[in-house]
Enzyme design. Structure first.
Site, PDB file in Angstrom:
ATOM      1  N   ASP A  66       0.850  -1.194   0.000  1.00  0.00           N
ATOM      2  CA  ASP A  66       0.000   0.000   0.000  1.00  0.00           C
ATOM      3  C   ASP A  66       0.888   1.248   0.000  1.00  0.00           C
ATOM      4  OD1 ASP A  66      -1.838   2.067   0.552  1.00  0.00           O
ATOM      5  OD2 ASP A  66      -3.131   0.699   1.672  1.00  0.00           O
ATOM      6  N   THR A 101       0.631 -10.357 -11.641  1.00  0.00           N
ATOM      7  CA  THR A 101      -0.613 -10.623 -10.923  1.00  0.00           C
ATOM      8  C   THR A 101      -1.808  -9.996 -11.638  1.00  0.00           C
ATOM      9  OG1 THR A 101      -0.451  -8.612  -9.587  1.00  0.00           O
ATOM     10  CG2 THR A 101       0.683 -10.577  -8.757  1.00  0.00           C
ATOM     11  N   PHE A 160      -3.818  -7.950 -10.277  1.00  0.00           N
ATOM     12  CA  PHE A 160      -3.756  -6.540  -9.880  1.00  0.00           C
ATOM     13  C   PHE A 160      -2.849  -5.766 -10.835  1.00  0.00           C
ATOM     14  CE2 PHE A 160      -1.480  -3.152  -7.649  1.00  0.00           C
ATOM     15  CZ  PHE A 160      -2.518  -2.425  -7.102  1.00  0.00           C
TER      16      PHE A 160
END
Length: 239
Positions: free
Chosen positions: A144, A217, A219
């Site tokens: 994050d 991934t 993501f």
């Protein structure tokens, strides 16, 4: 499986513990299949948090180089990487229960034998459970970035945490970070530049090309479709 993923204000020795975390405990939805996977497979693949160092020979069937992944998300890429490198042992840390359940589901589907996972705060795991000089590689993919300046204190990859990693890696061990946040990528370079044990493996002392071993991934695919640039940072621990 223990549900409390954050240590109390003081540990059993009365030592004051940090209060700022790099994640927020959201009430995310854990699916029925994820809960089922936890119930069925946690005892086989999961490792409960403890306040003393792990004995890796007791949790892995075979002695092999150990790769630690912090924040593995759904676990799909971690499981596939473990499957691609059966000659290595993989340890994953994740704070979200849905990710734990998903990873266990994937691992059981592929009958992975060289993977163990921990459901806990990575900083506490590094402090308490990971013995010094044991990891051949630490990989942290898409942590994050905490974009707002007032939230930068929550960023995982601060100088103090990067120094902790130096204690856990073996000499010539690798730290591999990937992020889609340019500002976070340069923040990491700034945080790590004064840690003399790290050698940046980039020829330009910044970023490297994505190694084939790092699986793209879902993501990341989504970000690439949106035109985002991915930054891979790779460092080697030197004496």
């Amino acid at each position: 499986m223990k549900n409390n993923i954050i240590t109390p204000r003081y540990n059993l020795e009365g030592v004051f513990l940090r209060q700022i975390h790099s994640f927020v405990c959201r009430k995310g939805r854990t699916t029925t299949s994820q809960l089922s996977a936890i119930k069925k497979y946690w005892s086989l693949i999961g490792v409960d948090f403890q306040l003393n160092a792990l004995n890796f020979s007791s949790i892995f069937k075979h002695r092999a180089p150990i790769i630690l992944e912090i924040g593995f998300g759904s676990g799909e890429s971690l499981v596939k990487t473990a499957m691609n490198f059966p000659e290595k042992n993989f340890l994953g840390i994740e704070v979200y229960k849905s990710g734990i359940g998903s990873c266990l589901h994937y691992a059981s589907s592929y009958q992975i034998q060289n993977l163990r996972i921990i459901y806990y705060d990575a900083t506490e795991v590094m402090y308490n459970m990971i013995p010094d000089d044991t990891l051949s590689k630490v990989q942290i993919f898409f942590p994050d970035p905490w974009h707002k300046k007032r939230h930068h204190k929550r960023r995982l990859l601060k100088n103090i945490f990067l120094k902790i990693i130096t204690k856990k890696l073996i000499i010539d061990g690798i730290l591999h970070i990937a992020t889609d946040s340019e500002s976070y990528a340069f923040y990491i370079l700034d945080e790590i530049k004064d840690i003399k044990n790290y050698k940046n493996l980039s020829e330009k002392n910044n970023f490297v090309k994505r190694p084939v071993s790092r699986i793209i991934t879902k993501f990341e695919k989504k970000g690439l479709l949106q035109g985002k640039k991915i930054f891979d940072l790779m460092f080697q621990l030197k004496k």
